[in-house]
Write an enzyme that holds these catalytic residues in place. Sequence first.
Site, PDB file in Angstrom:
ATOM      1  N   SER A   1       3.229  11.404  13.267  1.00  0.00           N
ATOM      2  CA  SER A   1       3.118  10.519  12.116  1.00  0.00           C
ATOM      3  C   SER A   1       4.233  10.859  11.153  1.00  0.00           C
ATOM      4  O   SER A   1       4.475  12.033  10.858  1.00  0.00           O
ATOM      5  CB  SER A   1       1.762  10.710  11.428  1.00  0.00           C
ATOM      6  OG  SER A   1       1.788  10.100  10.155  1.00  0.00           O
ATOM      7  N   SER A   2       4.913   9.836  10.653  1.00  0.00           N
ATOM      8  CA  SER A   2       5.983  10.092   9.683  1.00  0.00           C
ATOM      9  C   SER A   2       5.399  10.494   8.332  1.00  0.00           C
ATOM     10  O   SER A   2       6.106  10.954   7.451  1.00  0.00           O
ATOM     11  CB  SER A   2       6.849   8.847   9.526  1.00  0.00           C
ATOM     12  OG  SER A   2       6.093   7.827   8.900  1.00  0.00           O
ATOM     13  N   GLN A   3       4.085  10.320   8.179  1.00  0.00           N
ATOM     14  CA  GLN A   3       3.463  10.671   6.898  1.00  0.00           C
ATOM     15  C   GLN A   3       3.534  12.174   6.621  1.00  0.00           C
ATOM     16  O   GLN A   3       3.480  12.597   5.473  1.00  0.00           O
ATOM     17  CB  GLN A   3       2.011  10.203   6.857  1.00  0.00           C
ATOM     18  CG  GLN A   3       1.906   8.698   6.635  1.00  0.00           C
ATOM     19  CD  GLN A   3       0.464   8.231   6.540  1.00  0.00           C
ATOM     20  OE1 GLN A   3      -0.455   9.032   6.513  1.00  0.00           O
ATOM     21  NE2 GLN A   3       0.276   6.923   6.498  1.00  0.00           N
TER      22      GLN A   3
ATOM     23  N   ASP B   1       3.182  -1.144  11.984  1.00  0.00           N
ATOM     24  CA  ASP B   1       2.008  -1.871  11.500  1.00  0.00           C
ATOM     25  C   ASP B   1       2.131  -3.375  11.734  1.00  0.00           C
ATOM     26  O   ASP B   1       1.218  -4.022  12.231  1.00  0.00           O
ATOM     27  CB  ASP B   1       1.789  -1.596  10.008  1.00  0.00           C
ATOM     28  CG  ASP B   1       1.264  -0.186   9.785  1.00  0.00           C
ATOM     29  OD1 ASP B   1       0.947   0.494  10.782  1.00  0.00           O
ATOM     30  OD2 ASP B   1       1.180   0.234   8.614  1.00  0.00           O
TER      31      ASP B   1
ATOM     32  N   LYS C   1      -3.962   5.673  14.241  1.00  0.00           N
ATOM     33  CA  LYS C   1      -4.115   4.941  12.983  1.00  0.00           C
ATOM     34  C   LYS C   1      -5.600   4.764  12.670  1.00  0.00           C
ATOM     35  O   LYS C   1      -6.433   5.499  13.183  1.00  0.00           O
ATOM     36  CB  LYS C   1      -3.389   3.599  13.075  1.00  0.00           C
ATOM     37  CG  LYS C   1      -1.880   3.741  13.206  1.00  0.00           C
ATOM     38  CD  LYS C   1      -1.247   4.210  11.910  1.00  0.00           C
ATOM     39  CE  LYS C   1       0.217   4.514  12.096  1.00  0.00           C
ATOM     40  NZ  LYS C   1       1.138   3.617  11.500  1.00  0.00           N
ATOM     41  N   GLU C   2      -5.917   3.747  11.846  1.00  0.00           N
ATOM     42  CA  GLU C   2      -7.295   3.523  11.418  1.00  0.00           C
ATOM     43  C   GLU C   2      -8.262   3.549  12.595  1.00  0.00           C
ATOM     44  O   GLU C   2      -9.420   3.920  12.475  1.00  0.00           O
ATOM     45  CB  GLU C   2      -7.399   2.190  10.661  1.00  0.00           C
ATOM     46  CG  GLU C   2      -6.947   2.245   9.220  1.00  0.00           C
ATOM     47  CD  GLU C   2      -5.433   2.221   9.027  1.00  0.00           C
ATOM     48  OE1 GLU C   2      -4.690   2.465  10.009  1.00  0.00           O
ATOM     49  OE2 GLU C   2      -4.996   1.989   7.885  1.00  0.00           O
TER      50      GLU C   2
ATOM     51  N   LYS D   1       0.841  -1.199   0.000  1.00  0.00           N
ATOM     52  CA  LYS D   1       0.000   0.000   0.000  1.00  0.00           C
ATOM     53  C   LYS D   1       0.880   1.254   0.000  1.00  0.00           C
ATOM     54  O   LYS D   1       0.646   2.186  -0.767  1.00  0.00           O
ATOM     55  CB  LYS D   1      -0.891  -0.001   1.249  1.00  0.00           C
ATOM     56  CG  LYS D   1      -1.668   1.297   1.421  1.00  0.00           C
ATOM     57  CD  LYS D   1      -2.447   1.335   2.725  1.00  0.00           C
ATOM     58  CE  LYS D   1      -1.551   1.472   3.926  1.00  0.00           C
ATOM     59  NZ  LYS D   1      -2.233   1.929   5.146  1.00  0.00           N
TER      60      LYS D   1
ATOM     61  N   LYS E   1      -9.083  -2.627   2.578  1.00  0.00           N
ATOM     62  CA  LYS E   1      -8.206  -1.445   2.588  1.00  0.00           C
ATOM     63  C   LYS E   1      -6.856  -1.771   1.956  1.00  0.00           C
ATOM     64  O   LYS E   1      -6.287  -0.953   1.242  1.00  0.00           O
ATOM     65  CB  LYS E   1      -8.004  -0.962   4.026  1.00  0.00           C
ATOM     66  CG  LYS E   1      -7.361   0.401   4.116  1.00  0.00           C
ATOM     67  CD  LYS E   1      -7.439   0.910   5.543  1.00  0.00           C
ATOM     68  CE  LYS E   1      -7.366   2.425   5.629  1.00  0.00           C
ATOM     69  NZ  LYS E   1      -6.094   2.986   5.277  1.00  0.00           N
TER      70      LYS E   1
ATOM     71  N   ASN F   1     -10.445   6.479   4.075  1.00  0.00           N
ATOM     72  CA  ASN F   1      -9.669   6.476   5.316  1.00  0.00           C
ATOM     73  C   ASN F   1      -8.190   6.273   4.991  1.00  0.00           C
ATOM     74  O   ASN F   1      -7.462   5.647   5.743  1.00  0.00           O
ATOM     75  CB  ASN F   1     -10.181   5.370   6.249  1.00  0.00           C
ATOM     76  CG  ASN F   1      -9.709   5.574   7.688  1.00  0.00           C
ATOM     77  OD1 ASN F   1      -9.160   6.626   8.029  1.00  0.00           O
ATOM     78  ND2 ASN F   1      -9.904   4.573   8.524  1.00  0.00           N
TER      79      ASN F   1
ATOM     80  N   HIS G   1      -8.411  -2.865   8.871  1.00  0.00           N
ATOM     81  CA  HIS G   1      -7.979  -4.076   8.164  1.00  0.00           C
ATOM     82  C   HIS G   1      -7.000  -4.913   8.967  1.00  0.00           C
ATOM     83  O   HIS G   1      -7.093  -6.135   8.988  1.00  0.00           O
ATOM     84  CB  HIS G   1      -7.365  -3.683   6.813  1.00  0.00           C
ATOM     85  CG  HIS G   1      -6.256  -2.663   6.910  1.00  0.00           C
ATOM     86  ND1 HIS G   1      -5.126  -2.725   6.165  1.00  0.00           N
ATOM     87  CD2 HIS G   1      -6.099  -1.557   7.690  1.00  0.00           C
ATOM     88  CE1 HIS G   1      -4.338  -1.697   6.452  1.00  0.00           C
ATOM     89  NE2 HIS G   1      -4.920  -0.976   7.383  1.00  0.00           N
ATOM     90  N   ARG G   2      -6.074  -4.251   9.644  1.00  0.00           N
ATOM     91  CA  ARG G   2      -5.045  -5.029  10.345  1.00  0.00           C
ATOM     92  C   ARG G   2      -5.598  -5.756  11.573  1.00  0.00           C
ATOM     93  O   ARG G   2      -5.132  -6.830  11.922  1.00  0.00           O
ATOM     94  CB  ARG G   2      -3.856  -4.151  10.738  1.00  0.00           C
ATOM     95  CG  ARG G   2      -3.206  -3.529   9.547  1.00  0.00           C
ATOM     96  CD  ARG G   2      -1.736  -3.248   9.693  1.00  0.00           C
ATOM     97  NE  ARG G   2      -1.291  -2.604   8.475  1.00  0.00           N
ATOM     98  CZ  ARG G   2      -1.074  -3.236   7.323  1.00  0.00           C
ATOM     99  NH1 ARG G   2      -1.212  -4.553   7.250  1.00  0.00           N
ATOM    100  NH2 ARG G   2      -0.709  -2.587   6.251  1.00  0.00           N
TER     101      ARG G   2
ATOM    102  N   GLY H   1      -4.752   7.455   4.831  1.00  0.00           N
ATOM    103  CA  GLY H   1      -3.748   8.430   5.262  1.00  0.00           C
ATOM    104  C   GLY H   1      -2.694   8.623   4.186  1.00  0.00           C
ATOM    105  O   GLY H   1      -2.179   9.725   3.982  1.00  0.00           O
TER     106      GLY H   1
END
Length: 671
Positions: A173-175, A326, A353-354, A25, A429, A96, A401-402, A98
């Site tokens: 968040s590293s995003q 994750d 997270k989610e 992803k 996802k 959803n 999802h996880r 990110g």
Amino acid sequence: MFSTAFLDLPPLASAQGSITLPGSKSISNRVLLLAALCEGVTTIHDLLDSDDTRVMLAALRQLGCTIEQSGATVQITGLGGRIAPQNAQADLFLGNAGTAMRPLTAALSVLGGDFQLRGIPRMHERPIGDLVDALRQLGCDVRYLGNEGYPPLHIGQAHIAIDAPIRVRGDVSSQFLTALLLALPLVAQTQAIVIEVVGELISKPYIEITLQLLARFGVRVQRDGWQRFTIAAGARYTSPGTIHVEADASSASYFIALGAIATRDGGENHIHIQGVGADSIQGDIRFVEAATAMGAKVESGPNWLKVSRGSWPLKAIDLDCNHIPDAAMTLAVMALYAEGTTTLRNIASWRVKETDRIAAMACELRKLGATVVEGEDFISVTAPASKSDWKAASIHTYDDHRVAMCFSLAVFNPAGLPVRIEDPKCVAKTFPDYFEALFSLAKADSAAIPVLCVDGPTASGKGTLATVLAERLGYHLLDSGSLYRITGLAATRRGIAIEPANAQALADMVGGLHIHFEGMTVFLDGEDVTQAIRTEEAGMNASRIAALPPVRIAMTAFQHSFAQLPGLVADGRDMGTVIFPEAPLKVFLTASAQKRAERRHKQLISKGIAATLDSLRADLEERDARDMNRSVAPLKPAQDAQLLDNSDLTVEQSVELVLGWWQGKQPFQHT
Ligand code: DC
């Protein structure tokens, strides 16, 4: 994909085999954005097809990208760093994801326009303020449309002025940093751009992925530790032409765990994972080290992994999981099979997270009987003390999802309990066919595969009831009547008279038939016979051939072969009495001959086939008499069958009634 309300996983005994995983992803969505921003055409192979990539693709189309898709290959004609005026006004829905929200926010902010970015309600609870603060330093116009610090956002025209390093927080968040790294090359034509990270950068491996992919698209970033990143002046995105997406290393974690938990020790059994391996650029590949520490035996090559059981039970670990946020969720479930207490530390990012993953994991692990201690940024898991401390749980999945994927691994519990996964479609996802993949590798003891039998006379509505039940439970369907109908048709076509004298010849014929089902379509020797077997004559022939004992015997093993994971709804005359006598629920449908004749009449008339009620009723009664009075497997309720007279019930009422009985047979505590 399973789109049922819940999926009951029966207890599984073991697993082995080979699996090719879907694309990553993180890589897919980064590559999509890079291909869209650069000039020229990029062909992306092995792209992940999931909710998160779909929202990204849809957004890029709205922004004017030409995208051609053929299976897992996508060809994108880039925008060349500009959005055409007619596309510079858009309302983008990002679900959803990110990995779509953050980088698109940054890229569109520097390009400027009139954009709204929104998502599902949970997306509006996931922070983005640190990124917005950084973008505002540059002169971007970003406004909050709802709560301060959270999407939805409005993005306006930018007046870019870069006179100092851009500062961004790295500890939530590293995003945010990834988003800036992907967007800022667009405005680095004349001057170098420096990004400084404030606070300890989390999830560093995801930044590695970003830097590697930037390099593939022609942009080099100088990194000084994890604090300072410099994009050189004159940076320019150039398409690599073709790029392959490697398989998702976080998704691999479930199958690495599967190998560690469920391959039988001592033998040749292992799980062979293809598409990701030692050369992976994804940080979650280091899950391999953590799994090895817990006892997994792992061999690897450039793009493959081979995993089997090493130590058993598994060994508890105490690990800083900041580098594998994750995949670390999978460790929390592996802890259910470990001796001692497993502690996963430095995982505060789980909370944004989610869902709040620390709270979610703690709650669901406790339902299974584990002892869990949770803190702001850690979780400690101790397995149920003994077999009898395990509980059958209905796992709430929080649209995450996880959570759904990692809890499926609880089905190897020593107590042999099933596990219910609520809302199984949330895996879409990142891995829409996750459960199918699990079932292709896992084995259950055949007695553990649940079978729900629906028997009853002709035109009692079994077929409809069984079909809806199978859909609602996500189970396979066996329409055993169609097997006799096909056999009758084959006999007629081969010119073998259906009579007792030919019983053995007819039974011998059965072994040579190639019958297969694709959904509701039935094939005989490759020919679609769905219509041909539904005539009244075919029904009568079926009833006659079904009365011959050798034919029934020849058909038995084939019918048993339908009992596959995750379960089966079997409809016929002798499902409960002969074929699946151990089934936990056997329903015997009844309805008066008059009612059944009326239903059949209505059905035929609606298809434009002429019929009279009286003759239909006479036919039904003749078939009932033959089916009930034959010497083998006569039509009758099993001793422990639940009788259901549906004369005055709608299909939905019958379905609800039977599902209620089915629930009553399950060990899940009602939540
Ligand atoms: O359910 P149906 O009408 O499609 O079945 C056709 C015939 O096949 C029915 O008259 C009896 C026979 N049959 C059977 O003997 N045993 C089964 N399990 C299913 C059908």
